[in-house]
Design a protein around this motif. Structure first.
Motif: not given
Length: 400
Positions: A326-331
């Protein structure tokens, strides 16, 4: 780096695919009703406070927060923790004033680079355009590399598999829906990230009640809290300057400034985001202080996970994977759309291509993504490239 193999490769793979598919489906379905270039670039300048806040926060917090702050804390002490947390949030504070000014003076613009071209001419414009794209490409590659290494550490999943799924899924919905898709999925990712971070911090405290305190650090590693320890000052200043300066060149932030419905929405969103980001990054850094105080031989990059995965719990490992994806895709969806917007808006001032610049930008983004995939699949360290990007941005930020 030795693998923990807490969960199986198949379980990990299924989890990554399911999470990625959820974001693809939501991103495409939502953005179907918001087509057109204006929606793709600045979401028709209509985003309200909640969506803008969640998008600023989700875009700012990538997988790097699971590694960077805690790693820096193991040698940079409390100064590095404070510098990292303030440096991450400070650009949003600055943008409260700069954003309102830019929206007033240049109401029809969409990028910082457009304004630089008007104010300083074509030569500096080209330099800052390439600098900005270079920085965001390094950011994108670092994010994919970080999450791939993390999932390999937990489950033994090959780096290239995680890299391919994460990059492909982000490209699918971001190139289709643009900023609209990115902001909407940021809303979902923000909720997931906050819930899972709260769970993680609560779990760490409950599992280590006697260790998660300044008293424990003072007893075992007092130097990390000492004002006489030089890295407490130098590391704090370094991280503050580097992180704050580079984020001012993040086109994803400037897109969201122009996407705000009005100046009141922009101001409120930036203030709330600023207040949310500081404690999150601080707590991540604090976990590094605790980890190195508990075990002076801890691997800095794994400081946070050393505490969290001490019991090798399947539930905790699952939560880490969901959080990391989630953190990776959001950025990276923010980075993909930000680079695309620069090429669409400013590309014709540099490249004299004929045809649709949106299609041209998509092709360039795909090529950059292939390079990012190759680098992240091999686990190549890009620390020095990140440092170079930081130095270049720092040299330019005051002048601009």
């Amino acid at each position: 780096m030795e693998n923990l193999n807490i969960i199986s490769k198949n379980y990990s793979l299924v989890l990554i695919i399911i999470i990625s598919l959820i974001f693809i489906v939501f991103g495409i379905l939502y953005s179907k009703k918001y087509q057109g270039l204006n929606n793709y670039l600045v979401a028709n300048r209509s985003i309200e406070t909640f969506s803008l806040t969640t998008s600023f926060v989700a875009s700012a917090l990538g997988a790097w927060i699971l590694f960077g702050p805690s790693s820096a804390a193991t040698w940079g002490g409390i100064g590095a923790v404070i510098g990292y947390s303030l440096g991450t949030a400070f650009p949003l504070f600055v943008l409260i004033f700069l954003g309102k000014k830019f929206r007033k003076i240049y109401p029809k613009k969409k990028t910082l680079i457009e304004v630089i071209r008007i104010k300083f001419g074509k030569k500096l414009f080209k330099l800052i355009l390439f600098l900005t794209i270079f920085y965001m490409f390094i950011f994108l590659t670092a994010e994919v590399t970080a999450v791939s290494i993390l999932i390999n550490y937990i489950s033994g999943t090959s780096l290239w598999i995680t890299s391919l799924i994460v990059i492909t899924s982000s490209l699918i919905y971001t190139l289709y829906g643009g900023l609209r898709a990115s902001i909407f999925t940021d809303n979902i990712q923000f909720i997931i990230i906050i819930i899972l971070l709260l769970f993680s911090f609560n779990y760490l405290y409950l599992e280590n009640p006697n260790e998660f305190s300044f008293e424990f650090i003072r007893e075992n590693k007092p130097i990390l809290l000492s004002h006489n320890y030089l890295p407490n000052i130098t590391a704090g200043l370094t991280f503050f300057i580097a992180v704050a300066a580079t984020n001012l060149f993040h086109q994803g932030n400037w897109q969201r400034i122009y996407a705000a419905k009005n100046n009141k929405v922009l101001k409120n969103s930036l203030i709330i985001s600023f207040l949310i980001i500081i404690p999150i990054v601080f707590c991540m850094g604090f976990s590094g202080l605790v980890a190195v105080s508990s075990n002076s031989e801890v691997i800095p990059d794994l400081a946070f996970f050393t505490l969290l995965l001490k019991k090798q719990s399947l539930l905790v490992a699952t939560i880490i994977i969901i959080l990391a994806i989630s953190l990776t895709v959001s950025s990276i969806d923010t980075l993909i759309n930000a680079i695309s917007s620069l090429i669409v808006v400013d590309g014709n001032k540099v490249f004299k291509f004929k045809g649709d610049y949106l299609r041209i930008s998509n092709n360039i983004i795909i090529m950059l993504s292939i390079v990012a995939f190759i680098i992240s699949s091999r686990g190549i360290s890009i620390l020095y490239l990140f440092l170079l990007a930081d130095l270049l941005c720092c040299s330019a930020v005051l002048s601009i």
